[in-house]
Design a protein around this motif. Structure first.
Motif, PDB file in Angstrom:
ATOM      1  N   VAL A 191     -29.152   9.100 100.365  1.00 38.13           N
ATOM      2  CA  VAL A 191     -30.432  10.219 100.183  1.00 38.13           C
ATOM      3  C   VAL A 191     -31.819   9.601  99.809  1.00 38.13           C
ATOM      4  N   VAL A 192     -31.784   8.376  99.189  1.00 39.56           N
ATOM      5  CA  VAL A 192     -33.024   7.792  98.817  1.00 39.56           C
ATOM      6  C   VAL A 192     -33.723   7.133 100.021  1.00 39.56           C
ATOM      7  N   LYS A 193     -32.876   6.836 101.209  1.00 39.20           N
ATOM      8  CA  LYS A 193     -33.415   6.478 102.365  1.00 39.20           C
ATOM      9  C   LYS A 193     -33.690   7.230 103.430  1.00 39.20           C
ATOM     10  N   ASP A 194     -33.156   8.390 103.130  1.00 40.50           N
ATOM     11  CA  ASP A 194     -33.354   9.650 104.241  1.00 40.50           C
ATOM     12  C   ASP A 194     -34.921   9.854 104.458  1.00 40.50           C
ATOM     13  N   PRO A 195     -35.146   9.889 105.886  1.00 47.54           N
ATOM     14  CA  PRO A 195     -36.658  10.132 105.964  1.00 47.54           C
ATOM     15  C   PRO A 195     -37.074  11.676 105.874  1.00 47.54           C
ATOM     16  N   ARG A 196     -36.415  12.516 105.547  1.00 49.82           N
ATOM     17  CA  ARG A 196     -36.745  13.852 105.360  1.00 49.82           C
ATOM     18  C   ARG A 196     -36.942  14.399 103.990  1.00 49.82           C
ATOM     19  N   ILE A 197     -36.086  13.567 102.891  1.00 46.33           N
ATOM     20  CA  ILE A 197     -36.195  13.900 101.632  1.00 46.33           C
ATOM     21  C   ILE A 197     -36.203  12.661 100.858  1.00 46.33           C
ATOM     22  N   GLY A 198     -36.272  11.432 101.185  1.00 47.32           N
ATOM     23  CA  GLY A 198     -36.356  10.247 100.433  1.00 47.32           C
ATOM     24  C   GLY A 198     -37.448  10.165  99.582  1.00 47.32           C
ATOM     25  N   GLY A 199     -38.551  10.530 100.079  1.00 46.58           N
ATOM     26  CA  GLY A 199     -39.813  10.532  99.258  1.00 46.58           C
ATOM     27  C   GLY A 199     -39.815  11.307  97.879  1.00 46.58           C
ATOM     28  N   HIS A 200     -38.908  12.255  97.662  1.00 52.04           N
ATOM     29  CA  HIS A 200     -38.639  12.995  96.482  1.00 52.04           C
ATOM     30  C   HIS A 200     -38.008  11.946  95.474  1.00 52.04           C
ATOM     31  N   PHE A 201     -37.586  10.816  95.814  1.00 54.06           N
ATOM     32  CA  PHE A 201     -36.741   9.929  94.923  1.00 54.06           C
ATOM     33  C   PHE A 201     -37.713   8.587  94.568  1.00 54.06           C
ATOM     34  N   LYS A 202     -38.935   8.696  94.765  1.00 48.57           N
ATOM     35  CA  LYS A 202     -39.809   7.584  94.774  1.00 48.57           C
ATOM     36  C   LYS A 202     -39.833   6.961  93.274  1.00 48.57           C
ATOM     37  N   ASP A 203     -39.749   8.091  92.411  1.00 46.93           N
ATOM     38  CA  ASP A 203     -39.758   7.783  90.733  1.00 46.93           C
ATOM     39  C   ASP A 203     -38.537   8.018  90.139  1.00 46.93           C
ATOM     40  N   THR A 204     -37.211   7.948  91.001  1.00 45.13           N
ATOM     41  CA  THR A 204     -36.237   8.208  90.389  1.00 45.13           C
ATOM     42  C   THR A 204     -35.316   6.977  90.329  1.00 45.13           C
ATOM     43  N   LYS A 205     -34.675   6.626  89.185  1.00 44.29           N
ATOM     44  CA  LYS A 205     -34.146   5.303  89.019  1.00 44.29           C
ATOM     45  C   LYS A 205     -32.563   5.723  89.535  1.00 44.29           C
ATOM     46  N   PRO A 206     -32.120   5.050  90.784  1.00 47.14           N
ATOM     47  CA  PRO A 206     -30.908   5.354  91.254  1.00 47.14           C
ATOM     48  C   PRO A 206     -29.866   5.225  90.408  1.00 47.14           C
ATOM     49  N   ALA A 207     -29.846   4.061  89.478  1.00 47.78           N
ATOM     50  CA  ALA A 207     -28.914   3.977  88.864  1.00 47.78           C
ATOM     51  C   ALA A 207     -28.355   5.082  87.748  1.00 47.78           C
ATOM     52  N   ALA A 208     -29.559   5.903  87.134  1.00 49.32           N
ATOM     53  CA  ALA A 208     -29.535   6.765  86.151  1.00 49.32           C
ATOM     54  C   ALA A 208     -29.004   8.060  87.068  1.00 49.32           C
ATOM     55  N   LEU A 209     -29.563   8.204  88.301  1.00 53.99           N
ATOM     56  CA  LEU A 209     -29.229   9.334  88.945  1.00 53.99           C
ATOM     57  C   LEU A 209     -27.651   9.476  89.441  1.00 53.99           C
ATOM     58  N   LYS A 210     -27.162   8.228  89.767  1.00 55.93           N
ATOM     59  CA  LYS A 210     -25.750   7.944  89.956  1.00 55.93           C
ATOM     60  C   LYS A 210     -24.914   8.322  88.916  1.00 55.93           C
ATOM     61  N   GLU A 211     -25.260   7.924  87.750  1.00 56.98           N
ATOM     62  CA  GLU A 211     -24.305   8.216  86.704  1.00 56.98           C
ATOM     63  C   GLU A 211     -24.585   9.572  86.404  1.00 56.98           C
ATOM     64  N   SER A 212     -25.634  10.320  86.267  1.00 56.94           N
ATOM     65  CA  SER A 212     -25.709  11.743  85.933  1.00 56.94           C
ATOM     66  C   SER A 212     -24.834  12.467  87.052  1.00 56.94           C
ATOM     67  N   LEU A 213     -25.231  12.259  88.403  1.00 57.55           N
ATOM     68  CA  LEU A 213     -24.334  12.936  89.407  1.00 57.55           C
ATOM     69  C   LEU A 213     -22.874  12.606  89.039  1.00 57.55           C
ATOM     70  N   THR A 214     -22.375  11.712  88.981  1.00 51.91           N
ATOM     71  CA  THR A 214     -21.241  11.387  88.722  1.00 51.91           C
ATOM     72  C   THR A 214     -20.331  12.079  87.683  1.00 51.91           C
ATOM     73  N   ASP A 215     -20.988  12.126  86.526  1.00 54.83           N
ATOM     74  CA  ASP A 215     -20.669  13.129  85.463  1.00 54.83           C
ATOM     75  C   ASP A 215     -20.626  14.623  85.794  1.00 54.83           C
ATOM     76  N   GLN A 216     -21.785  15.075  86.461  1.00 57.57           N
ATOM     77  CA  GLN A 216     -21.735  16.407  87.048  1.00 57.57           C
ATOM     78  C   GLN A 216     -20.839  16.915  88.018  1.00 57.57           C
ATOM     79  N   PHE A 217     -20.240  15.952  88.962  1.00 54.80           N
ATOM     80  CA  PHE A 217     -19.410  16.231  89.885  1.00 54.80           C
ATOM     81  C   PHE A 217     -18.081  16.276  89.407  1.00 54.80           C
ATOM     82  N   CYS A 218     -17.860  15.238  88.645  1.00 55.37           N
ATOM     83  CA  CYS A 218     -16.585  14.973  87.809  1.00 55.37           C
ATOM     84  C   CYS A 218     -16.381  16.289  86.933  1.00 55.37           C
TER      85      CYS A 218
END
Length: 158
Positions: free
Chosen positions: A64-91
């Motif tokens: 998603v961070v590399k996707d040209p349609r929406i990746g720009g929305h993630f420029k200020d996002t820390k991928p590791a924190a996003l992964k941790e949060s999404l993992t907890d949410q999906f879990c």
């Protein structure tokens, strides 16, 4: 209809989806006045439990961070924190033992100008990640059905 378009149509027909916990620096859960959906029996196990969900989320965020349609929305996002949060949410949503402690969807996305195009792109990226992880289509639909109620709080630009 292609697999991807079928999945997008399913999600849209469910009333939407997550559109982007990924658009926020913190991923959000259902709003306080929205009842959390109940996970179908066995979904957590079908997703591979915490290790499988972690692999899915790693793949998803990397895409998603590399996707040209929406990746720009993630420029200020820390991928590791996003992964941790999404993992907890999906879990948690899938019936696992995790506890999601992120912000609610409405406040997390209030000023993000997220539209249906962003939403559809995110769903396609998630579907690609689920395919790459070998998650069966029926299980993909079950997860998306749990995420669907969040859609109305995520799309902020009509």
């Amino acid at each position: 209809m292609t697999h991807s378009k079928t999945l997008v149509a399913l999600v849209v027909s469910l009333g939407g989806w997550l559109a982007a916990p990924a658009f926020a620096q913190t991923v959000a859960a259902p709003t306080a006045n929205t009842a959390a959906p109940v996970a179908p029996a066995g979904l957590y196990q079908a997703l591979g439990e915490k290790p499988g969900i972690t692999r899915l989320v790693d793949d998803f965020v990397n895409r998603v961070v590399k996707d040209p349609r929406i990746g720009g929305h993630f420029k200020d996002t820390k991928p590791a924190a996003l992964k941790e949060s999404l993992t907890d949410q999906f879990c948690q949503l899938s019936g696992g033992p995790c506890k999601y402690e992120g912000a609610d969807m409405k406040s997390a996305h209030a000023d993000m100008d997220i539209n249906k195009g962003h939403f559809n792109a995110l769903v396609e990226v998630l579907q690609s990640a689920m395919d790459a992880q070998g998650i069966p289509f029926a299980q993909q639909n079950r997860l998306l059905a749990l995420l669907a109620p969040m859609h109305r709080d995520v799309i902020t630009k009509h």
